[in-house]
Design an enzyme around this catalytic site. Structure first.
Site, PDB file in Angstrom:
ATOM      1  N   TYR A   1      -1.952   0.235  10.788  1.00  0.00           N
ATOM      2  CA  TYR A   1      -1.924  -0.296   9.364  1.00  0.00           C
ATOM      3  C   TYR A   1      -0.682   0.305   8.760  1.00  0.00           C
ATOM      4  O   TYR A   1      -0.104  -0.482   7.992  1.00  0.00           O
ATOM      5  CB  TYR A   1      -3.118   0.362   8.666  1.00  0.00           C
ATOM      6  CG  TYR A   1      -3.271  -0.426   7.399  1.00  0.00           C
ATOM      7  CD1 TYR A   1      -3.676  -1.692   6.935  1.00  0.00           C
ATOM      8  CD2 TYR A   1      -3.150   0.587   6.064  1.00  0.00           C
ATOM      9  CE1 TYR A   1      -3.796  -2.049   5.742  1.00  0.00           C
ATOM     10  CE2 TYR A   1      -3.208   0.159   4.961  1.00  0.00           C
ATOM     11  CZ  TYR A   1      -3.556  -1.359   4.646  1.00  0.00           C
ATOM     12  OH  TYR A   1      -3.478  -1.878   3.449  1.00  0.00           O
TER      13      TYR A   1
ATOM     14  N   SER B   1       1.132  -1.210   0.024  1.00  0.00           N
ATOM     15  CA  SER B   1       0.020  -0.061   0.148  1.00  0.00           C
ATOM     16  C   SER B   1       0.821   1.470  -0.098  1.00  0.00           C
ATOM     17  O   SER B   1       2.119   1.046   0.459  1.00  0.00           O
ATOM     18  CB  SER B   1      -0.783  -0.038   1.305  1.00  0.00           C
ATOM     19  OG  SER B   1      -1.556   1.163   1.373  1.00  0.00           O
TER      20      SER B   1
END
Length: 173
Positions: free
Chosen positions: A154, A141
């Site tokens: 995250y 990501s």
């Protein structure tokens, strides 16, 4: 890379990106093992894949359970006859202030996004080395390169995936 008949394990298969990848890969004629927690969603996806002439093996897995990555590799190997590609796509995230995130949720995010990914890569490595081939796809990501507020855990997990992927690649070259 020629994908037809490749034996591919896809974790997080029923989520947004996972579902899209499963359908796209099935259209390419791969032998697919779809991995996820929800048996109903996995079955629905497998049925959808079947409608255009492909097949997907289902593996129900919860990374909260110790030994799950090793079981996935063993089950996929048995169902597919081996593994050519491991796509580590499973992941969880929260949009939350760190101070409001529970210790249990932090552990779940790190376990799913990092620990399980590393253990899956490790579990399939003997097959890849024995055949002198194999491919890892670690789904990352932008959050693995830039820290974003409210995604601290995250982001930390995706930074770890980025570092692990670089290190493993260099180790295996």
């Amino acid at each position: 890379m020629q994908l037809q008949n490749k034996r591919i394990v896809l974790t997080g298969a029923t989520g947004g990106l996972g579902r899209y990848l499963a359908l796209a890969l099935a259209h390419k004629g791969v032998q697919l093992a779809i991995v996820g927690r929800d048996e109903n969603k996995l079955q629905q996806l497998a049925n959808e894949i079947k409608t255009f002439g492909s097949k997907a093996e289902i593996i129900i897995a919860d990374f909260e359970i110790t030994g799950t990555p090793q079981r996935i590799v063993a089950e996929a190997t048995q169902k597919l006859g081996g593994i050519d590609v491991l796509i580590n796509n499973a992941g969880v995230l929260d949009f939350i202030h760190l101070e409001d995130q529970s210790a249990e949720r932090i552990e779940q995010i790190i376990n799913t996004n990092v620990t399980a990914l590393i253990q899956l890569a490790q579990a399939v490595l003997p097959q890849f080395k024995a055949s002198n081939q194999g491919h890892y796809v670690m789904v990352g990501s932008i959050f693995g390169s830039l820290g974003f507020p409210h995604f601290a855990t995250y982001c930390a997990s995706k930074f770890a995936v980025h570092g692990f992927s670089q290190a493993l690649r260099r180790e295996l070259v």
